[in-house]
Design an enzyme around this catalytic site. Structure first.
Site, short mmCIF file in Angstrom:
data_model
loop_
_atom_site.label_atom_id
_atom_site.label_comp_id
_atom_site.label_asym_id
_atom_site.label_seq_id
_atom_site.Cartn_x
_atom_site.Cartn_y
_atom_site.Cartn_z
N LYS A 32 0.82 -1.19 -0.17
CA LYS A 32 0.09 -0.13 -0.01
C LYS A 32 0.80 1.36 0.12
O LYS A 32 0.77 2.28 -0.61
CB LYS A 32 -0.93 0.17 1.19
N ASN A 33 1.77 1.37 0.97
CA ASN A 33 2.65 2.60 0.98
C ASN A 33 3.51 2.82 -0.06
O ASN A 33 4.32 3.69 -0.06
CB ASN A 33 3.31 2.64 2.55
N ARG A 104 -3.87 10.50 3.61
CA ARG A 104 -2.69 11.17 3.95
C ARG A 104 -1.66 11.60 2.78
O ARG A 104 -1.32 12.73 2.79
CB ARG A 104 -1.74 10.48 4.94
N CYS A 128 -5.27 7.88 9.00
CA CYS A 128 -5.51 7.30 10.31
C CYS A 128 -5.16 8.16 11.34
O CYS A 128 -3.96 8.88 11.16
CB CYS A 128 -4.72 6.02 10.45
N ARG A 133 0.03 14.26 13.40
CA ARG A 133 0.63 14.06 12.02
C ARG A 133 0.70 15.12 11.26
O ARG A 133 0.03 15.58 10.13
CB ARG A 133 -0.29 13.06 11.34
N PRO A 134 1.38 15.96 11.51
CA PRO A 134 1.64 17.48 10.86
C PRO A 134 2.48 17.25 9.58
O PRO A 134 3.18 16.08 9.57
CB PRO A 134 2.15 18.42 11.82
N ILE A 135 2.69 18.32 8.84
CA ILE A 135 3.41 18.06 7.75
C ILE A 135 4.63 19.15 7.57
O ILE A 135 5.06 19.52 6.68
CB ILE A 135 2.87 17.89 6.07
N ASP A 136 4.82 19.74 8.84
CA ASP A 136 5.79 20.79 8.87
C ASP A 136 7.18 20.47 8.24
O ASP A 136 7.86 21.56 7.48
CB ASP A 136 5.88 21.35 10.22
N ASP A 319 3.88 0.05 12.77
CA ASP A 319 2.56 -0.59 12.08
C ASP A 319 2.74 -1.94 12.41
O ASP A 319 1.52 -2.56 12.62
CB ASP A 319 2.58 -0.53 10.65
N ARG A 433 -9.10 -0.20 3.75
CA ARG A 433 -8.18 0.79 3.24
C ARG A 433 -6.85 0.16 2.94
O ARG A 433 -6.18 0.44 2.01
CB ARG A 433 -8.04 1.90 4.51
N1 EPU Z 1 5.87 14.06 11.76
C1 EPU Z 1 5.83 15.58 12.12
N2 EPU Z 1 5.93 16.51 10.98
C2 EPU Z 1 6.35 16.12 9.74
C3 EPU Z 1 6.20 14.69 9.26
C4 EPU Z 1 5.96 13.70 10.25
O1 EPU Z 1 5.65 15.74 13.10
O2 EPU Z 1 6.19 17.15 8.83
C5 EPU Z 1 5.75 13.14 12.74
C6 EPU Z 1 4.56 12.25 12.53
O3 EPU Z 1 3.37 12.84 13.16
C7 EPU Z 1 4.83 11.09 13.18
C8 EPU Z 1 6.34 10.98 13.01
O4 EPU Z 1 6.67 12.17 12.56
O5 EPU Z 1 4.80 11.16 14.63
C9 EPU Z 1 6.84 9.93 11.76
O6 EPU Z 1 5.89 10.27 10.69
P1 EPU Z 1 6.34 9.98 9.02
O7 EPU Z 1 6.25 11.31 8.39
O8 EPU Z 1 7.35 9.10 9.11
O9 EPU Z 1 4.89 8.91 8.65
P2 EPU Z 1 3.91 9.13 7.81
O10 EPU Z 1 4.99 9.38 6.33
O11 EPU Z 1 2.82 10.05 7.91
C10 EPU Z 1 4.23 6.43 6.97
C11 EPU Z 1 3.13 5.44 6.30
C12 EPU Z 1 2.52 4.98 7.78
C13 EPU Z 1 3.92 4.32 8.77
C14 EPU Z 1 4.98 5.54 9.00
C15 EPU Z 1 6.23 4.90 9.54
C16 EPU Z 1 2.19 6.07 4.40
C17 EPU Z 1 1.22 6.66 3.51
N3 EPU Z 1 2.16 5.94 5.79
O12 EPU Z 1 3.32 7.56 7.54
O13 EPU Z 1 1.61 3.95 7.63
O14 EPU Z 1 3.36 4.09 9.91
O15 EPU Z 1 5.13 6.14 7.73
O16 EPU Z 1 6.72 4.15 8.79
O17 EPU Z 1 3.14 5.96 3.79
C18 EPU Z 1 -0.34 2.63 7.79
O18 EPU Z 1 -0.05 2.20 6.73
O19 EPU Z 1 -1.21 2.27 8.43
C19 EPU Z 1 0.59 3.86 8.18
C20 EPU Z 1 0.06 4.44 9.28
#
Ligand code: EPU
Length: 452
Positions: A32-33, A104, A128, A133-136, A319, A433
């Site tokens: 998926k990812n 996301r 989820c 989960r910010p994107i800063d 996960d 999902r």
């Molecule tokens: N974070 C921030 N700011 C940012 C980016 C991340 O604070 O700008 C925080 C997040 O809130 C989190 C941590 O940093 O607490 C890690 O976040 P990351 O960005 O690595 O995770 P993600 O990209 O949102 C992806 C997968 C997740 C998986 C994580 C860890 C996708 C679509 N999602 O999430 O998968 O758990 O990486 O490998 O690729 C799932 O498949 O169910 C799932 C949640």
């Protein structure tokens, strides 16, 4: 909205009669990812992109809807698990709110839109609810490439523009999986070279890199956490097969062990599952390689308690911790799980307790929490817990359960399969999902599971 007979917003429930060992052979779906991100590559070229091994899951269909809305023509060959994408000339720079709020990865569209059109409007991302989960970290990187980005609370959108994205040096303050992918997608068509430091190592990131390089990009992983990207004038099309889903492997392997069963799983890339296999050895779980990508997972004898801390790749993945908790309810002793990636990933605990699991929260001693935790430490509130203790072995019994997020959903299915009696699981749309036809595939392994 329905796809392949699966309603994206559905009220389905699972009825599971547990206590039967799962046996047989199964092939895991495409990741998926990885699948959600490789779709975005089609926005970076006007040529045809063909992707094989796609998972037919609702998150994938949602992402397809979004890129169709932006002007990509799409043909899905369900039987072959293949998708053919052709960018007809993008027509919009705004991602529709009602679709994007559920996914996301929709926020990642900011990168190809800025790269090609110098403009993008993307909503605050959904997905989820396992933390703030910010994107800063993504936004700061794009700003460093020259983009002007502002968040408008009145419409919930990030508004971004740039004349031309410029190559830059950017060091991520902390690991981010989709953040790294977003900046790669932005940098492939930027002017000059981009160097990403402290970049994520997740295998799905490398799968995206493989596809983009096949399309003519020049991306190199210099060392484990440093990636360089040479900006190109344009990219070509390409044909690509995505990697199997490592999260599904872990879910199925735990299904075998927690039900005292024996499964042969095809699509197991063991080199990216090392942290899981090592933990399985510590727990006295049975596994043996059969060929390059086929592994047998089986119950040997009494499982043993383990201690684990989640982390980014190559560590034990966040996960996997919820499914692992189910397994540890059957292990002898006190197991612990310390979650460091997301701040709110124990919502399944109260549901497993309904099955009789003995789980309690505790506060681990952490010296420099702002460094240890992957989320921003200020996002943590008193309502969130970072660690649990599980007492086992505990016989599980039937219960009525409610799913909070995707991996928690898989976890409750595992709990119900391992439990005696008939359990009812609400909120199955979360599971759809990320797992393709999960009940049909589990049935073939001897599970008594029905969608009602
Ligand atoms: N974070 C921030 N700011 C940012 C980016 C991340 O604070 O700008 C925080 C997040 O809130 C989190 C941590 O940093 O607490 C890690 O976040 P990351 O960005 O690595 O995770 P993600 O990209 O949102 C992806 C997968 C997740 C998986 C994580 C860890 C996708 C679509 N999602 O999430 O998968 O758990 O990486 O490998 O690729 C799932 O498949 O169910 C799932 C949640």
């Amino acid at each position: 909205m329905t796809r392949k007979g699966i309603a994206i917003f559905n009220m389905d429930k699972f009825l599971i009669k547990g206590g039967r060992p799962l046996k047989g052979e199964i092939t895991v779906s495409g990741a998926k990812n990885a699948a959600l991100k490789v779709l975005l590559a089609s926005l970076l070229t006007d040529e045809v992109v063909v992707i094989e091994n796609i998972p037919l899951i609702t998150d994938f269909y949602l992402m397809v809807e979004i890129i169709k809305e932006l002007g990509v023509s799409v043909k899905i060959f369900k039987k072959e698990h293949k998708i053919v994408l052709k960018n007809k000339g993008l027509q919009k720079v705004k991602v529709p709110l009602e679709m994007a709020a559920r996914l996301r990865t929709s926020s990642m569209i900011i990168a190809p839109l800025l790269a090609r059109f110098g403009q993008a409007q993307i909503p605050n991302p959904g997905g989820c609810r396992i933390g703030a989960r910010p994107i800063d970290r993504h936004i700061k990187g794009l700003e460093k490439m020259g983009a002007k980005i502002s968040y408008h609370p009145e419409d919930g959108y990030f508004h971004a523009q740039v004349k031309k994205l410029m190559g830059t040096n950017y060091k991520f303050p902390k690991n981010t999986h989709t953040g790294t992918e977003t900046l790669i997608l932005a940098a492939v068509l930027a002017k000059g070279e981009t160097v990403l430091e402290n970049a994520a190592q997740e295998p799905e990131v490398d799968d995206l890199i493989r596809l983009l390089n096949l399309m003519g990009a020049k991306i190199r992983r210099i060392n484990s956490r440093k990636i360089t990207i040479k900006g190109m004038e344009k990219l070509t099309g390409g044909e690509f097969k995505i990697i199997p889903d490592r999260n599904e492997v872990v879910t199925l392997a735990i299904a075998a062990l927690a039900t005292k069963g024996d499964l042969i799983i095809r699509g197991t890339q063991r080199e990216i599952l090392k942290a899981f296999l090592e933990k399985l050895d510590q727990a006295n779980g049975g596994w043996e390689p059969l060929d390059k990508e086929t592994t047998r997972f089986y119950f040997k004898s009494q499982l043993k308690a383990t201690e684990l801390t989640t982390s980014s790749y190559p560590g034990f993945m966040t996960d996997w911790q919820a499914p692992w908790a189910v397994l540890m309810t059957q292990a002898k002793g006190i197991s612990t799980i310390h979650e460091t990636v997301f701040e709110n990933r124990f919502q399944y605990v109260q549901e497993l307790r309904k099955l009789g699991a003995k789980i309690e929260f505790f506060n681990p001693e952490v010296k420099k929490p702002e460094k240890v935790y992957n989320f921003d430490w200020q996002d943590k509130t008193q309502f969130y817990n970072q660690a649990i203790r599980i007492l086992g072995p505990t016989p599980l019994h039937e219960g009525i359960l409610e799913v909070s997020d995707l991996r928690a959903g898989a976890t409750l299915v595992l709990g119900a399969l391992a439990a005696k009696g008939e359990s009812l699981i609400f909120g199955v749309s979360h599971i759809d999902r990320g797992y393709e036809e999960i009940e049909e595939r589990l049935k073939k392994l001897g599970a008594q599971i029905k969608r009602v």
